[in-house]
Design an enzyme around this catalytic site. Structure first.
Site, PDB file in Angstrom:
ATOM      1  N   CYS A 170     -11.181   2.738  -0.035  1.00 13.58           N
ATOM      2  CA  CYS A 170      -9.780   3.063   0.224  1.00 13.58           C
ATOM      3  C   CYS A 170      -9.419   2.241   1.450  1.00 13.58           C
ATOM      4  O   CYS A 170     -10.173   2.231   2.437  1.00 13.58           O
ATOM      5  CB  CYS A 170      -9.613   4.556   0.519  1.00 13.58           C
ATOM      6  SG  CYS A 170      -7.969   4.982   1.162  1.00 13.58           S
ATOM      7  N   THR A 171      -8.306   1.530   1.378  1.00 14.14           N
ATOM      8  CA  THR A 171      -7.991   0.589   2.471  1.00 14.14           C
ATOM      9  C   THR A 171      -7.682   1.304   3.784  1.00 14.14           C
ATOM     10  O   THR A 171      -7.700   0.683   4.841  1.00 14.14           O
ATOM     11  CB  THR A 171      -6.815  -0.323   2.065  1.00 14.14           C
ATOM     12  OG1 THR A 171      -5.711   0.487   1.620  1.00 14.14           O
ATOM     13  CG2 THR A 171      -7.228  -1.277   0.964  1.00 14.14           C
ATOM     14  N   HIS A 172      -7.417   2.604   3.711  1.00 11.24           N
ATOM     15  CA  HIS A 172      -7.221   3.350   4.961  1.00 11.24           C
ATOM     16  C   HIS A 172      -8.526   3.494   5.758  1.00 11.24           C
ATOM     17  O   HIS A 172      -8.483   3.644   6.975  1.00 11.24           O
ATOM     18  CB  HIS A 172      -6.697   4.774   4.668  1.00 11.24           C
ATOM     19  CG  HIS A 172      -5.224   4.848   4.391  1.00 11.24           C
ATOM     20  ND1 HIS A 172      -4.664   4.421   3.214  1.00 11.24           N
ATOM     21  CD2 HIS A 172      -4.200   5.318   5.157  1.00 11.24           C
ATOM     22  CE1 HIS A 172      -3.357   4.624   3.252  1.00 11.24           C
ATOM     23  NE2 HIS A 172      -3.044   5.169   4.423  1.00 11.24           N
ATOM     24  N   CYS A 182      -4.522  -1.696  -1.931  1.00  7.92           N
ATOM     25  CA  CYS A 182      -4.735  -0.266  -2.175  1.00  7.92           C
ATOM     26  C   CYS A 182      -5.675  -0.127  -3.369  1.00  7.92           C
ATOM     27  O   CYS A 182      -5.376  -0.637  -4.459  1.00  7.92           O
ATOM     28  CB  CYS A 182      -3.388   0.381  -2.495  1.00  7.92           C
ATOM     29  SG  CYS A 182      -3.507   2.113  -2.976  1.00  7.92           S
ATOM     30  N   THR A 203      -6.513   2.625  -4.972  1.00  7.56           N
ATOM     31  CA  THR A 203      -6.012   3.572  -5.966  1.00  7.56           C
ATOM     32  C   THR A 203      -5.037   2.861  -6.912  1.00  7.56           C
ATOM     33  O   THR A 203      -5.176   2.929  -8.136  1.00  7.56           O
ATOM     34  CB  THR A 203      -5.312   4.755  -5.272  1.00  7.56           C
ATOM     35  OG1 THR A 203      -6.138   5.225  -4.211  1.00  7.56           O
ATOM     36  CG2 THR A 203      -5.032   5.879  -6.240  1.00  7.56           C
ATOM     37  N   ASP A 211       0.871  -1.189   0.000  1.00 10.66           N
ATOM     38  CA  ASP A 211       0.000   0.000   0.000  1.00 10.66           C
ATOM     39  C   ASP A 211       0.901   1.231   0.000  1.00 10.66           C
ATOM     40  O   ASP A 211       2.117   1.140   0.202  1.00 10.66           O
ATOM     41  CB  ASP A 211      -0.922  -0.007   1.229  1.00 10.66           C
ATOM     42  CG  ASP A 211      -1.915   1.162   1.234  1.00 10.66           C
ATOM     43  OD1 ASP A 211      -2.413   1.537   0.158  1.00 10.66           O
ATOM     44  OD2 ASP A 211      -2.183   1.707   2.316  1.00 10.66           O
ATOM     45  N   SER A 212       0.274   2.399  -0.167  1.00 10.99           N
ATOM     46  CA  SER A 212       1.032   3.647  -0.073  1.00 10.99           C
ATOM     47  C   SER A 212       1.387   3.969   1.376  1.00 10.99           C
ATOM     48  O   SER A 212       2.322   4.725   1.636  1.00 10.99           O
ATOM     49  CB  SER A 212       0.195   4.786  -0.648  1.00 10.99           C
ATOM     50  OG  SER A 212      -1.056   4.820   0.015  1.00 10.99           O
ATOM     51  N   TYR A 228      -1.178   8.472  -2.759  1.00 11.58           N
ATOM     52  CA  TYR A 228      -1.386   8.131  -4.165  1.00 11.58           C
ATOM     53  C   TYR A 228      -2.604   8.867  -4.730  1.00 11.58           C
ATOM     54  O   TYR A 228      -2.653   9.176  -5.920  1.00 11.58           O
ATOM     55  CB  TYR A 228      -1.637   6.622  -4.318  1.00 11.58           C
ATOM     56  CG  TYR A 228      -0.406   5.757  -4.267  1.00 11.58           C
ATOM     57  CD1 TYR A 228       0.868   6.284  -4.065  1.00 11.58           C
ATOM     58  CD2 TYR A 228      -0.522   4.379  -4.434  1.00 11.58           C
ATOM     59  CE1 TYR A 228       1.981   5.453  -4.024  1.00 11.58           C
ATOM     60  CE2 TYR A 228       0.585   3.550  -4.408  1.00 11.58           C
ATOM     61  CZ  TYR A 228       1.834   4.086  -4.201  1.00 11.58           C
ATOM     62  OH  TYR A 228       2.929   3.259  -4.165  1.00 11.58           O
ATOM     63  N   GLY A 229      -3.586   9.078  -3.871  1.00 10.92           N
ATOM     64  CA  GLY A 229      -4.866   9.636  -4.326  1.00 10.92           C
ATOM     65  C   GLY A 229      -4.760  10.999  -4.958  1.00 10.92           C
ATOM     66  O   GLY A 229      -5.654  11.438  -5.676  1.00 10.92           O
TER      67      GLY A 229
HETATM   68  N1  DGL Z   1      -4.875   3.174   0.750  1.00  8.34           N
HETATM   69  C1  DGL Z   1      -5.014   3.695  -0.558  1.00  8.34           C
HETATM   70  C2  DGL Z   1      -6.280   3.197  -1.244  1.00  8.34           C
HETATM   71  O1  DGL Z   1      -6.795   2.159  -0.903  1.00  8.34           O
HETATM   72  C3  DGL Z   1      -4.798   5.144  -0.881  1.00  8.34           C
HETATM   73  C4  DGL Z   1      -4.220   6.152   0.018  1.00  8.34           C
HETATM   74  C5  DGL Z   1      -3.428   7.215  -0.735  1.00  8.34           C
HETATM   75  O2  DGL Z   1      -4.015   8.225  -1.175  1.00  8.34           O
HETATM   76  O3  DGL Z   1      -2.235   6.974  -0.906  1.00  8.34           O
HETATM   77  O4  DGL Z   1      -6.769   3.804  -2.166  1.00  8.34           O
END
Ligand code: DGL
Length: 266
Positions: free
Chosen positions: A191-193, A77, A79, A13-14, A45-46
């Site tokens: 988003c996994t966050h 992730c 994204t 992931d990022s 990444y977003g």
């Molecule tokens: N965790 C990432 C996702 O699932 C993105 C977070 C980021 O913007 O880097 O999209």
């Protein structure tokens, strides 16, 4: 199929978002050796372009698989997956599991027919998401909101920092104030966050809204693809970062809680 029982599953992931996927995987594959990679030098990444994300993710995963010989790579992730999954699959020989916004189960769950989708700005504009909507949510309303500040909130929370509840309220209000948004009963955490802050999001949306994410489905997919393989988790699992940020150690307690006990920079 790997015959090395110590070969890791590489989870990528990022940032710390992939921990929501790792936690789901631990439930079903507790013995699987894991290397968790957080591309913190590339976070978020977003906010990047499609070209930047595709180049970064394919290049990095190429170097990582060459160096670490994983039995399977999970792009934890949304994204990175919605943008680069096909490109990564084209260049790597190892099985790749991606993260797909859980629109299909959300469409099956909604009673009102109105679904919210929270993701990064890059994810919500993807054709990949348009295709999932057409394939699985025809006849429903899918309202999308890109919420970069929720990514920052999840990172801050896992560093042990207090997060202003207004951040969560803003995300809920953004979806609620779209046409039909008052009838949202199901929200896809794309988003996994975001599953890491589901409690605060739940409080912001109030009762009557259910959240869904892809983590359990990904865990089941990994079980399926590694069926018959032996696992030997003889060393503590490793977390790798792409940059040595000064505040990195503040994340270690949260990483330890997900079973990661060795830390390094790639
Ligand atoms: N965790 C990432 C996702 O699932 C993105 C977070 C980021 O913007 O880097 O999209």
């Amino acid at each position: 199929m790997t015959d090395d029982p110590t070969a890791p599953i590489l989870m990528f992931d990022s940032g710390v978002g992939g921990l929501s996927v790792l936690n789901a995987m631990r439930h079903v594959l507790p013995q699987a050796p894991v290397i968790y990679v957080a591309d913190n030098a590339g976070l978020p990444y977003g906010q990047k372009t499609e070209a930047e994300i595709a180049a970064r993710v394919s290049g990095l995963l190429g170097r990582l698989t060459e160096r670490l010989h994983p039995r399977l790579v999970c792009i934890a992730c949304n994204t990175a997956s919605t943008i680069a999954l096909t490109a990564v699959r084209d260049v790597l020989e190892v099985p790749i599991v991606g993260t797909v916004p859980a629109i299909k189960p959300a469409a099956a769950m909604t009673q009102t027919g109105v679904i919210g989708l929270l993701g990064t700005e890059a994810t919500i504009r993807q054709g990949y998401v348009d295709r999932l909507e057409v394939q699985f949510a025809t006849g429903k309303i899918l309202l999308r909101h890109g919420a970069p500040e929720l990514v920052a909130a999840a990172e801050a929370q896992l560093r042990g920092e207090a997060v202003d509840p207004a951040v969560f309220a803003r995300a809920a209000l953004a979806l609620r104030s779209m046409p039909g948004g008052d009838r949202i009963d199901t929200v896809v955490l794309a988003c996994t966050h975001f599953p890491l802050i589901a409690g605060q999001l739940g409080a912001a949306f109030g009762p009557g809204v259910r959240f869904i994410d892809g983590a359990d489905g990904i865990a089941r997919r990994i079980v399926h693809l590694t069926q018959g393989q032996a696992f030997d988790r003889r060393e503590a699992d490793l977390a790798l970062f792409t940059r040595n940020d000064p505040g990195l150690a503040e994340l270690y307690p949260a990483l330890r809680a997900s079973g990661l006990a060795r830390f390094n920079v790639f």
